[in-house]
Motif scaffolding. Structure first.
Motif, PDB file in Angstrom:
ATOM      1  N   ASP A   1       2.637   1.216  -5.190  1.00 63.45           N
ATOM      2  CA  ASP A   1       1.503   0.308  -5.413  1.00 63.45           C
ATOM      3  C   ASP A   1       0.255   1.056  -5.865  1.00 63.45           C
ATOM      4  N   GLU A   2       0.115   2.326  -5.435  1.00 63.63           N
ATOM      5  CA  GLU A   2      -1.117   3.054  -5.761  1.00 63.63           C
ATOM      6  C   GLU A   2      -0.856   4.553  -5.646  1.00 63.63           C
ATOM      7  N   LEU A   3      -1.492   5.329  -6.513  1.00 56.69           N
ATOM      8  CA  LEU A   3      -1.447   6.790  -6.467  1.00 56.69           C
ATOM      9  C   LEU A   3      -2.864   7.318  -6.379  1.00 56.69           C
ATOM     10  N   SER A   4      -3.079   8.275  -5.458  1.00 58.89           N
ATOM     11  CA  SER A   4      -4.426   8.827  -5.295  1.00 58.89           C
ATOM     12  C   SER A   4      -4.323  10.266  -4.820  1.00 58.89           C
TER      13      SER A   4
ATOM     14  N   GLU B   1       3.620  -1.524   4.163  1.00 66.67           N
ATOM     15  CA  GLU B   1       3.019  -0.478   3.344  1.00 66.67           C
ATOM     16  C   GLU B   1       3.094   0.860   4.077  1.00 66.67           C
ATOM     17  N   TYR B   2       3.363   1.911   3.294  1.00 62.70           N
ATOM     18  CA  TYR B   2       3.424   3.272   3.824  1.00 62.70           C
ATOM     19  C   TYR B   2       2.715   4.189   2.845  1.00 62.70           C
ATOM     20  N   ASP B   3       2.104   5.229   3.396  1.00 64.17           N
ATOM     21  CA  ASP B   3       1.487   6.270   2.575  1.00 64.17           C
ATOM     22  C   ASP B   3       2.403   7.493   2.588  1.00 64.17           C
ATOM     23  N   ILE B   4       2.905   7.852   1.413  1.00 70.31           N
ATOM     24  CA  ILE B   4       3.774   9.023   1.279  1.00 70.31           C
ATOM     25  C   ILE B   4       2.895  10.208   0.893  1.00 70.31           C
ATOM     26  N   ILE B   5       2.928  11.271   1.698  1.00 75.44           N
ATOM     27  CA  ILE B   5       2.083  12.442   1.492  1.00 75.44           C
ATOM     28  C   ILE B   5       2.896  13.508   0.760  1.00 75.44           C
TER      29      ILE B   5
ATOM     30  N   PRO C   1      -9.141  13.233  -0.926  1.00 73.56           N
ATOM     31  CA  PRO C   1     -10.458  13.810  -1.229  1.00 73.56           C
ATOM     32  C   PRO C   1     -10.760  15.070  -0.429  1.00 73.56           C
ATOM     33  N   ASP C   2     -10.125  15.236   0.728  1.00 70.75           N
ATOM     34  CA  ASP C   2     -10.363  16.429   1.542  1.00 70.75           C
ATOM     35  C   ASP C   2      -9.505  17.613   1.110  1.00 70.75           C
ATOM     36  N   ASP C   3      -8.383  17.344   0.445  1.00 69.27           N
ATOM     37  CA  ASP C   3      -7.483  18.420   0.021  1.00 69.27           C
ATOM     38  C   ASP C   3      -6.889  18.036  -1.330  1.00 69.27           C
ATOM     39  N   PRO C   4      -7.407  18.580  -2.418  1.00 68.65           N
ATOM     40  CA  PRO C   4      -6.933  18.172  -3.752  1.00 68.65           C
ATOM     41  C   PRO C   4      -5.467  18.500  -4.020  1.00 68.65           C
ATOM     42  N   SER C   5      -4.856  19.362  -3.196  1.00 66.37           N
ATOM     43  CA  SER C   5      -3.444  19.704  -3.422  1.00 66.37           C
ATOM     44  C   SER C   5      -2.504  18.629  -2.887  1.00 66.37           C
ATOM     45  N   ILE C   6      -3.045  17.615  -2.215  1.00 72.63           N
ATOM     46  CA  ILE C   6      -2.230  16.560  -1.615  1.00 72.63           C
ATOM     47  C   ILE C   6      -2.356  15.293  -2.453  1.00 72.63           C
ATOM     48  N   VAL C   7      -1.201  14.696  -2.768  1.00 67.77           N
ATOM     49  CA  VAL C   7      -1.141  13.428  -3.490  1.00 67.77           C
ATOM     50  C   VAL C   7      -0.631  12.364  -2.522  1.00 67.77           C
ATOM     51  N   ILE C   8      -1.325  11.210  -2.495  1.00 70.27           N
ATOM     52  CA  ILE C   8      -0.948  10.114  -1.604  1.00 70.27           C
ATOM     53  C   ILE C   8      -0.423   8.968  -2.460  1.00 70.27           C
TER      54      ILE C   8
ATOM     55  N   GLU D   1       3.275  18.599  -3.325  1.00 73.86           N
ATOM     56  CA  GLU D   1       3.743  19.187  -4.570  1.00 73.86           C
ATOM     57  C   GLU D   1       3.378  18.252  -5.716  1.00 73.86           C
ATOM     58  N   ARG D   2       3.624  18.728  -6.918  1.00 77.67           N
ATOM     59  CA  ARG D   2       3.334  17.897  -8.081  1.00 77.67           C
ATOM     60  C   ARG D   2       4.252  16.679  -8.111  1.00 77.67           C
ATOM     61  N   VAL D   3       3.712  15.558  -8.580  1.00 78.31           N
ATOM     62  CA  VAL D   3       4.480  14.312  -8.643  1.00 78.31           C
ATOM     63  C   VAL D   3       4.637  13.885 -10.099  1.00 78.31           C
ATOM     64  N   SER D   4       4.960  14.854 -10.949  1.00 79.83           N
ATOM     65  CA  SER D   4       5.131  14.551 -12.376  1.00 79.83           C
ATOM     66  C   SER D   4       6.217  13.498 -12.547  1.00 79.83           C
ATOM     67  N   GLY D   5       5.944  12.500 -13.388  1.00 81.40           N
ATOM     68  CA  GLY D   5       6.906  11.441 -13.655  1.00 81.40           C
ATOM     69  C   GLY D   5       6.769  10.239 -12.756  1.00 81.40           C
ATOM     70  N   LEU D   6       5.973  10.351 -11.667  1.00 81.07           N
ATOM     71  CA  LEU D   6       5.786   9.223 -10.757  1.00 81.07           C
ATOM     72  C   LEU D   6       4.571   8.414 -11.210  1.00 81.07           C
ATOM     73  N   SER D   7       4.715   7.113 -11.260  1.00 78.68           N
ATOM     74  CA  SER D   7       3.626   6.245 -11.718  1.00 78.68           C
ATOM     75  C   SER D   7       3.601   4.981 -10.873  1.00 78.68           C
ATOM     76  N   VAL D   8       2.501   4.243 -10.979  1.00 79.80           N
ATOM     77  CA  VAL D   8       2.389   2.965 -10.278  1.00 79.80           C
ATOM     78  C   VAL D   8       3.455   2.013 -10.816  1.00 79.80           C
ATOM     79  N   GLY D   9       4.126   1.338  -9.913  1.00 81.87           N
ATOM     80  CA  GLY D   9       5.215   0.451 -10.295  1.00 81.87           C
ATOM     81  C   GLY D   9       6.579   1.112 -10.252  1.00 81.87           C
ATOM     82  N   ALA D  10       6.617   2.448  -9.993  1.00 86.41           N
ATOM     83  CA  ALA D  10       7.908   3.137  -9.896  1.00 86.41           C
ATOM     84  C   ALA D  10       8.682   2.610  -8.693  1.00 86.41           C
ATOM     85  N   ALA D  11       9.983   2.651  -8.795  1.00 85.15           N
ATOM     86  CA  ALA D  11      10.832   2.090  -7.751  1.00 85.15           C
ATOM     87  C   ALA D  11      10.785   2.940  -6.490  1.00 85.15           C
TER      88      ALA D  11
END
Length: 307
Positions: free
Chosen positions: A66-69, A37-41, A72-79, A44-54
């Motif tokens: 496996d998961e998108l979140s 497992e890896y956390d990709i930081i 909580p400390d920086d709302p501009s960051i998507v994990i 930028e916007r991740v439009s089109g990316l969803s759980v289960g994407a390749a």
């Protein structure tokens, strides 16, 4: 009716058993499969990316999202928590990018690169899911840059610039009309320029020939000429040396001649001039009447007949 009921129940039981066995086998296969497992930081916007994407590594699918979140400390960051096959060589210098699939708007995560000598990220990280900071995707960079491009295009197409371009086009049309009206004069000017160019080419050829001749002279004749000049200068130096030596040897005689001889030269020159005048008069007399000069007889003068 009572005879058919057991068959229906038996058939339903068999179907349920087969489905349960299939699900059990699928679950068993999933449970025995090993993942990292890896956390990709993403910043930028991740439009089109969803759980289960390749999740792909250099174009080969190796896992899924496996998961998108949101951090909580920086709302501009998507994990994005991803799971990839354990044999996937994710190195410390491997990059992650958001990549769009065709024109569907769906996005996947692409792992790119990684040098052969770099260690595996999971071996040097203490986290259960090591972090990989995603690079800006090409499409996102295009979208970010498109705003600047549009702004520059709007400035370029402002009213002032459009008026200026219209003025330039009008000037070009005016110049074209002038050229059309003076076509003969322009043609004559071009012919004159062509003639001048030809003359310049001929002059250039002559200069080249002269330069070639001068170079040939400098390479062949000049050395011999310089040798002759040097020989002449050497002889002149020798002659001057001899004259200087003769002058030094006869300095006393020359001084005596200057003191005494020059005083006698002037009377001698006067006598010589008188002698020359006498000889000149005598020659004139002989030329005029040689008989009278030598024999003392004068030739009779001719007297014409009187009319």
């Amino acid at each position: 009716m009572e005879t058919r009921a057991p068959y229906v129940m038996i058939g339903a039981f068999v179907m349920i058993s087969i489905a349960a066995a299939f699900l059990f086998i699928l679950w068993l296969g999933q449970s025995q499969r090993e993942f990292d497992e890896y956390d990709i930081i993403f910043t930028e916007r991740v439009s089109g990316l969803s759980v289960g994407a390749a999740v792909r590594f250099n174009g080969i699918q190796k896992g899924e999202v496996d998961e998108l979140s949101i951090d909580p400390d920086d709302p501009s960051i998507v994990i994005a928590r991803v799971r990839v096959d354990r044999d996937t060589p994710v190195k410390t210098d491997t990059k992650a990018e958001l990549e769009f699939v065709g024109f569907t708007g769906l996005a996947i995560i692409q792992f790119v690169g990684g040098s052969a000598n770099a260690p595996l990220l999971k071996d040097v990280s203490d986290e259960n899911a090591p972090n990989i900071r995603a690079d800006t995707s090409g499409f996102a960079a295009f979208l970010e840059g498109s705003g600047d491009v549009m702004a520059q295009a709007n400035r370029l197409l402002s009213d002032d610039n459009i008026n200026g371009i219209s003025g330039i086009i009008a000037n070009i049309e005016t110049m074209t009309a002038v050229f059309a009206e003076n076509d003969e004069e322009i043609s004559e000017t071009l012919r004159s320029i062509n003639t001048i160019t030809s003359d310049l080419a001929q002059v250039t050829n002559k200069l080249d020939a002269a330069a070639t001749g001068l170079q040939t002279f400098m390479e062949s004749d000049a050395p011999a000429t310089m040798e002759e000049v040097e020989a002449l200068l050497t002889e002149s130096r020798a002659l001057m040396t001899d004259l200087r030596a003769i002058t030094n040897e006869n300095r006393a005689s020359l001084r005596l001649f200057a003191d005494q001889g020059l005083g006698q030269v002037a009377p001698a020159l006067g006598e010589a001039r008188r002698l020359l005048r006498t000889l000149d008069a005598m020659l004139r007399e002989i030329d005029r009447d040689p008989n009278a000069y030598f024999f003392g007889e004068r030739a009779p003068e001719y007297v014409g007949e009187e009319e």
